[in-house]
Design a protein around this motif. Structure first.
Motif, short mmCIF file in Angstrom:
data_model
loop_
_atom_site.label_atom_id
_atom_site.label_comp_id
_atom_site.label_asym_id
_atom_site.label_seq_id
_atom_site.Cartn_x
_atom_site.Cartn_y
_atom_site.Cartn_z
N VAL A 151 -1.39 -19.95 -2.19
CA VAL A 151 -2.08 -20.71 -3.64
C VAL A 151 -1.16 -20.04 -4.86
N SER A 152 -1.21 -20.66 -5.98
CA SER A 152 -0.54 -19.86 -7.03
C SER A 152 -1.14 -18.33 -7.15
N TYR A 153 -0.68 -17.61 -8.00
CA TYR A 153 -0.65 -16.20 -8.18
C TYR A 153 -2.15 -16.06 -8.70
N ILE A 154 -3.01 -15.44 -8.18
CA ILE A 154 -4.41 -15.32 -8.63
C ILE A 154 -4.45 -13.79 -8.96
N PRO A 155 -4.95 -13.10 -9.99
CA PRO A 155 -4.73 -11.61 -10.43
C PRO A 155 -5.66 -10.90 -9.31
N ALA A 156 -7.15 -11.50 -9.22
CA ALA A 156 -8.18 -10.99 -8.43
C ALA A 156 -7.63 -10.81 -7.00
N VAL A 157 -7.07 -11.83 -6.46
CA VAL A 157 -6.56 -11.63 -5.08
C VAL A 157 -5.62 -10.80 -4.83
N ALA A 158 -4.59 -10.67 -6.04
CA ALA A 158 -3.62 -9.53 -5.89
C ALA A 158 -3.82 -8.39 -5.93
N ILE A 159 -5.11 -8.01 -6.73
CA ILE A 159 -5.61 -6.74 -6.77
C ILE A 159 -6.42 -6.25 -5.22
N ILE A 160 -7.22 -7.18 -4.77
CA ILE A 160 -7.71 -7.21 -3.46
C ILE A 160 -6.68 -6.63 -2.48
N HIS A 161 -5.59 -7.42 -2.43
CA HIS A 161 -4.49 -7.44 -1.63
C HIS A 161 -3.94 -5.89 -1.63
N LYS A 162 -3.70 -5.47 -2.96
CA LYS A 162 -3.25 -4.02 -3.27
C LYS A 162 -4.18 -3.09 -2.67
N VAL A 163 -5.43 -3.20 -3.09
CA VAL A 163 -6.26 -2.10 -2.78
C VAL A 163 -6.57 -2.29 -1.17
N GLY A 164 -6.58 -3.08 -0.54
CA GLY A 164 -6.60 -3.20 0.80
C GLY A 164 -5.47 -2.52 1.59
N ALA A 165 -4.44 -2.70 0.96
CA ALA A 165 -3.29 -2.09 1.50
C ALA A 165 -3.34 -0.48 1.49
N VAL A 166 -3.65 -0.17 0.03
CA VAL A 166 -3.95 1.30 -0.17
C VAL A 166 -4.78 1.96 0.87
N LEU A 167 -6.05 1.31 1.05
CA LEU A 167 -7.09 2.05 1.57
C LEU A 167 -6.66 2.07 3.08
N PHE A 168 -6.10 1.09 3.50
CA PHE A 168 -5.51 1.02 4.82
C PHE A 168 -4.71 2.23 5.21
N VAL A 169 -3.57 2.53 4.23
CA VAL A 169 -2.87 3.67 4.47
C VAL A 169 -3.57 5.12 4.42
N VAL A 170 -4.48 5.13 3.22
CA VAL A 170 -5.36 6.36 3.23
C VAL A 170 -6.21 6.68 4.33
N LEU A 171 -6.85 5.61 5.09
CA LEU A 171 -7.44 5.73 6.08
C LEU A 171 -6.62 6.00 7.34
N LEU A 172 -5.35 5.47 7.40
CA LEU A 172 -4.46 5.88 8.47
C LEU A 172 -4.22 7.39 8.52
N VAL A 173 -4.03 7.79 7.21
CA VAL A 173 -3.77 9.33 7.33
C VAL A 173 -4.84 10.44 7.48
N ILE A 174 -5.89 9.82 6.84
CA ILE A 174 -7.30 10.54 7.08
C ILE A 174 -7.50 10.53 8.80
N LEU A 175 -7.42 9.56 9.45
CA LEU A 175 -7.64 9.30 11.02
C LEU A 175 -6.69 10.25 11.80
N PHE A 176 -5.51 10.15 11.28
CA PHE A 176 -4.46 10.77 12.13
C PHE A 176 -4.59 12.52 11.89
N VAL A 177 -5.03 12.76 10.61
CA VAL A 177 -5.24 14.31 10.44
C VAL A 177 -6.26 14.88 11.14
N HIS A 178 -7.45 14.03 11.27
CA HIS A 178 -8.64 14.24 11.91
C HIS A 178 -8.52 14.44 13.36
N LYS A 179 -7.83 13.56 13.64
CA LYS A 179 -7.66 13.43 15.43
C LYS A 179 -6.68 14.74 15.89
N ASN A 180 -5.60 14.93 15.11
CA ASN A 180 -4.80 15.79 15.52
C ASN A 180 -4.84 17.31 14.93
#
Length: 111
Positions: free
Chosen positions: A77-106
């Motif tokens: 679809v053409s660029y929709i600002p709300a979807v772009a924000i959700i995309h970026k927030v989802g990506a950032v939260l993925f990386v943050v949780l990845l780091v948190i879980l890695f630190v917790h496990k190890n």
């Protein structure tokens, strides 16, 4: 644990590469995100019984899925600002949780 030491750095590198869209271009961005899906699925299959915080493991993968799906919507679809924000927030939260879980496990769990 050895699987975590392999998986987390690989996924972190994939995450960093995905954040560098301006340098990699859209074709590489898509290929890297598909590689991330393959790594996430393989890791989930190999370690499902070892999850210490299953809710966070599932949420982490869900954020990757949200970023993937919203990225696909942005492409179709053409660029929709709300979807772009959700995309970026989802990506950032993925990386943050990845780091948190890695630190917790190890590191936290061993103490």
């Amino acid at each position: 644990m050895k699987k975590d030491l392999i998986f987390a750095p690989v996924m972190l590198l994939i995450g960093i590469a995905l954040f560098m869209l301006r340098f990699t271009g859209m074709n590489a961005h898509i290929a890297i995100s598909v590689a991330g899906v393959v790594v996430l699925i393989a890791y989930a299959v190999l370690t499902k019984k070892e999850w210490k915080l299953p809710a966070l493991e599932i949420i982490m993968r869900a954020f990757y899925g949200i970023a993937l799906i919203t990225g696909g919507i942005i492409l179709k679809v053409s660029y929709i600002p709300a979807v772009a924000i959700i995309h970026k927030v989802g990506a950032v939260l993925f990386v943050v949780l990845l780091v948190i879980l890695f630190v917790h496990k190890n590191f936290v769990r061993k103490a």
